[in-house]
Design a protein around this motif. Structure first.
Motif, mmCIF file in Angstrom:
data_model
loop_
_atom_site.group_PDB
_atom_site.id
_atom_site.type_symbol
_atom_site.label_atom_id
_atom_site.label_comp_id
_atom_site.label_asym_id
_atom_site.label_seq_id
_atom_site.Cartn_x
_atom_site.Cartn_y
_atom_site.Cartn_z
ATOM 1 N N ILE A 111 0.840 -1.198 0.000
ATOM 2 C CA ILE A 111 0.000 0.000 0.000
ATOM 3 C C ILE A 111 0.876 1.249 0.000
ATOM 4 O O ILE A 111 0.622 2.205 -0.747
ATOM 5 N N LEU A 112 1.905 1.251 0.826
ATOM 6 C CA LEU A 112 2.813 2.401 0.877
ATOM 7 C C LEU A 112 3.488 2.619 -0.475
ATOM 8 O O LEU A 112 3.663 3.765 -0.919
ATOM 9 N N ALA A 113 3.859 1.524 -1.129
ATOM 10 C CA ALA A 113 4.488 1.639 -2.445
ATOM 11 C C ALA A 113 3.507 2.201 -3.459
ATOM 12 O O ALA A 113 3.857 3.059 -4.280
ATOM 13 N N GLN A 114 2.267 1.711 -3.433
ATOM 14 C CA GLN A 114 1.253 2.198 -4.357
ATOM 15 C C GLN A 114 0.972 3.682 -4.130
ATOM 16 O O GLN A 114 0.879 4.469 -5.073
ATOM 17 N N CYS A 123 9.730 8.696 -4.574
ATOM 18 C CA CYS A 123 8.806 9.812 -4.397
ATOM 19 C C CYS A 123 9.539 11.044 -3.872
ATOM 20 O O CYS A 123 9.336 12.166 -4.353
ATOM 21 N N VAL A 124 10.398 10.823 -2.895
ATOM 22 C CA VAL A 124 11.179 11.937 -2.334
ATOM 23 C C VAL A 124 12.096 12.528 -3.399
ATOM 24 O O VAL A 124 12.214 13.756 -3.552
ATOM 25 N N LEU A 125 12.758 11.655 -4.149
ATOM 26 C CA LEU A 125 13.646 12.133 -5.208
ATOM 27 C C LEU A 125 12.881 12.896 -6.278
ATOM 28 O O LEU A 125 13.398 13.852 -6.865
ATOM 29 N N ASP A 126 11.650 12.474 -6.531
ATOM 30 C CA ASP A 126 10.831 13.150 -7.535
ATOM 31 C C ASP A 126 10.577 14.602 -7.142
ATOM 32 O O ASP A 126 10.607 15.503 -7.987
ATOM 33 N N VAL A 127 10.336 14.824 -5.850
ATOM 34 C CA VAL A 127 10.152 16.191 -5.360
ATOM 35 C C VAL A 127 11.421 17.008 -5.618
ATOM 36 O O VAL A 127 11.374 18.139 -6.139
ATOM 37 N N LYS A 167 7.705 -8.852 -5.049
ATOM 38 C CA LYS A 167 6.430 -8.992 -4.351
ATOM 39 C C LYS A 167 5.889 -10.414 -4.458
ATOM 40 O O LYS A 167 5.350 -10.960 -3.484
ATOM 41 N N CYS A 168 6.020 -11.026 -5.629
ATOM 42 C CA CYS A 168 5.520 -12.398 -5.793
ATOM 43 C C CYS A 168 6.326 -13.396 -4.975
ATOM 44 O O CYS A 168 5.850 -14.482 -4.671
ATOM 45 N N SER A 169 7.556 -13.016 -4.595
ATOM 46 C CA SER A 169 8.344 -13.879 -3.709
ATOM 47 C C SER A 169 7.995 -13.631 -2.244
ATOM 48 O O SER A 169 8.488 -14.336 -1.359
ATOM 49 N N GLY A 170 7.151 -12.620 -1.991
ATOM 50 C CA GLY A 170 6.756 -12.292 -0.625
ATOM 51 C C GLY A 170 7.510 -11.114 -0.037
ATOM 52 O O GLY A 170 7.247 -10.714 1.094
ATOM 53 N N ASN A 171 8.434 -10.530 -0.800
ATOM 54 C CA ASN A 171 9.212 -9.384 -0.310
ATOM 55 C C ASN A 171 8.515 -8.096 -0.723
ATOM 56 O O ASN A 171 8.686 -7.605 -1.835
ATOM 57 N N MET A 172 7.705 -7.558 0.181
ATOM 58 C CA MET A 172 7.000 -6.311 -0.098
ATOM 59 C C MET A 172 7.773 -5.088 0.404
ATOM 60 O O MET A 172 7.543 -3.976 -0.043
ATOM 61 N N LYS A 173 8.683 -5.288 1.341
ATOM 62 C CA LYS A 173 9.316 -4.147 2.005
ATOM 63 C C LYS A 173 10.298 -3.405 1.099
ATOM 64 O O LYS A 173 10.342 -2.175 1.104
ATOM 65 N N ILE A 174 11.102 -4.140 0.345
ATOM 66 C CA ILE A 174 12.085 -3.482 -0.517
ATOM 67 C C ILE A 174 11.399 -2.639 -1.595
ATOM 68 O O ILE A 174 11.741 -1.459 -1.774
ATOM 69 N N PRO A 175 10.421 -3.185 -2.344
ATOM 70 C CA PRO A 175 9.735 -2.331 -3.323
ATOM 71 C C PRO A 175 9.092 -1.110 -2.686
ATOM 72 O O PRO A 175 9.099 -0.019 -3.264
ATOM 73 N N SER A 176 8.536 -1.291 -1.488
ATOM 74 C CA SER A 176 7.916 -0.160 -0.796
ATOM 75 C C SER A 176 8.949 0.909 -0.468
ATOM 76 O O SER A 176 8.745 2.100 -0.742
ATOM 77 N N ALA A 177 10.065 0.503 0.116
ATOM 78 C CA ALA A 177 11.097 1.466 0.506
ATOM 79 C C ALA A 177 11.660 2.195 -0.711
ATOM 80 O O ALA A 177 11.873 3.419 -0.681
ATOM 81 N N ASN A 202 10.182 2.699 -3.621
ATOM 82 C CA ASN A 202 9.181 3.599 -4.198
ATOM 83 C C ASN A 202 8.995 4.856 -3.358
ATOM 84 O O ASN A 202 8.774 5.943 -3.893
ATOM 85 N N ILE A 203 9.072 4.716 -2.052
ATOM 86 C CA ILE A 203 8.991 5.907 -1.193
ATOM 87 C C ILE A 203 10.189 6.816 -1.433
ATOM 88 O O ILE A 203 10.052 8.042 -1.525
#
Length: 457
Positions: free
Chosen positions: A35-38, A184-188, A168-178, A180-181
């Motif tokens: 959710i955080l990544a999205q 987002c900061v870099l985009d600013v 994500k399909c391997s169950g690792n949601m934290k790395i993609p989330s971090a 992507n966050i």
């Protein structure tokens, strides 16, 4: 916490019993990072609009005009990614990690070729595209440049999306989330530099986003290829040559999704053409309201990604009863979360629009259409999460047909009839009606259970 989540995922592959509390905890633990990544990805577009919005309504309309076409290109890339990552989820569920790596190697080659082809298409159509979409001469140049830069960055978006999907399909949601966050900061930062410090306007927004995507794609590939316990290729040599069986399976899964994205994206383009004659205020309010609404439904997509992982591994492990339980609980959670988000969007619609634009007419019109859409959020959640369940099972053909039928028969037909009389409000009423109908149909298919009979060979 990370170890506990990993152990619970192992329960699926090992065929162990899980309590209702354990299942719910696993869904939530997988969903929150996703959710955080999205949300961070949506915030990135939100930032673009907010920064461009302060350049005036013409700049905002230029970005909004090509937004749906950009989403179409990204959607096709996502379909290609899922054609391979669903196979990986099934092989991981069956504890065949070498087969999962074999699919990963082939996916890197195929997705790279696909992204290069899409970039060539973007180069070819960027000039006339704004005019095809009904844009005026005053915004066509900026819209064309923005689309060209984003299109040339297609390889970055493709590789970042593929890597995140595999993790994500391997169950690792934290790395993609971090990652992507961080993006987002870099985009600013990059947007501020290119839009304001270098005075590049709309072009600067596209360059800033592409630069942030470059950093994110590089990091995501590193964690996938070098650090992932289940999928890293470092130390596991093998052929990258695409094989017929893998390509056929990817096509079977991804082609219906790709066709869905193509026709759904085309429908979004048609919707843009319907909105374009309503004027620059309507174009700007429509595109900004879409971005604001995405903050509401992104939690649903995060839960859907968790459902895809759990269903994919559950089917790969041959646990149909556990898979059904994960599916029902995920959809219920998604409906609950997005109902609350819809209520918040209804209440704070003017304030959210004010973050996007200083123009009162845009704020007022955007708030009105957001409040129409808020009523459809529960059934929109049902559509999003149930579709994530079907993707995890490899069941993509019939859901794609269902979505396309609703989009073209309900949304566009109603929008074309209502827009001349009710303006943008009529277009968004048609959208809310479509999402409600689609959610009901998806719930019926979910409860019938035919989607559980799919298996990757």
């Amino acid at each position: 916490m990370a170890k506990e989540k990993k152990d619970l995922l192992a329960y699926i592959r090992d065929g162990r019993e899980m309590t209702r509390g354990e299942k719910l905890r696993l869904i939530v633990e997988l969903s929150i990072p996703s959710i955080l990544a999205q949300i961070s990805a949506t915030v990135m577009f939100f930032i673009d609009y907010a920064m461009v919005g302060h350049l005036g309504e013409k700049a905002t309309a230029a970005v909004g005009l090509v937004e749906t076409t950009t989403w179409l290109m990204f959607g096709l890339g996502s379909a290609v990614n899922m054609g391979f990552s669903v196979q990986v989820a099934h092989f991981i569920g069956a504890k065949d990690f070498e087969a999962a790596r074999r699919v990963l190697r082939q996916s890197l080659v195929c997705c790279l070729v696909w992204s290069l082809m899409m970039s060539l298409v973007c180069i070819g159509v960027h000039g006339p595209l704004p005019y095809w979409l009904g844009g005026s001469e005053t915004i066509a140049h900026d819209a064309s440049i923005y689309f060209l830069i984003v299109g040339l960055s297609g390889m970055l978006f493709q590789m970042e999306g593929l890597s995140g999907s595999m993790l994500k399909c391997s169950g690792n949601m934290k790395i993609p989330s971090a990652v992507n966050i961080m993006m987002c900061v870099l985009d600013v930062v990059f947007n501020y530099i290119f839009i304001y410090q270098l005075d590049m306007g709309v072009k600067g927004a596209a360059i800033g986003t592409a630069t942030a995507e470059l950093v994110a794609a590089s990091l995501m590939l590193y964690f996938l290829l070098c650090r992932s316990d289940m999928l890293r290729l470092a130390g596991h040599p093998g052929s990258f040559r695409p094989r017929g069986d893998t390509i056929r399976t990817a096509f079977k899964i991804g082609a219906p999704m790709g066709l869905q994205h193509l026709l759904m994206g085309s429908a979004q383009v048609v919707s843009t053409i319907i909105v374009a004659p309503l004027g620059t205020v309507a174009i700007a309010a429509n595109s900004m309201a879409i971005t604001v609404e995405s903050l509401c439904y992104m939690p649903g997509y995060g839960i859907a990604e968790a459902a895809t992982t759990l269903v994919g591994q559950g089917i790969g492990a041959g646990q149909k009863l556990l898979t059904r339980s994960f599916a029902y609980m995920s959809v219920g959670l998604g409906i609950g979360v997005m109902t609350v988000m819809g209520m918040l969007m209804y209440v704070f619609a003017p304030e959210l629009m004010a973050l996007m634009s200083p123009v009162d007419a845009i704020i007022d019109l955007g708030a009105d259409v957001l409040r129409i859409e808020a009523w459809a959020e529960p059934m929109f959640a049902a559509t999003i999460v149930a579709n994530g369940v079907f993707i995890g099972a490899g069941d993509t053909l019939i859901p794609a047909f269902m979505s396309l039928t609703s989009m073209w028969a309900v949304r566009l037909s109603l929008a074309s009839m209502l827009a001349p009389r009710f303006g943008l409000k009529g277009v968004w009423f048609a959208m809310a009606t479509d999402l409600t109908v689609r959610g009901i149909v998806f719930l019926i298919r979910l409860l019938r259970g035919n989607w559980r009979n799919h298996q990757i060979k």
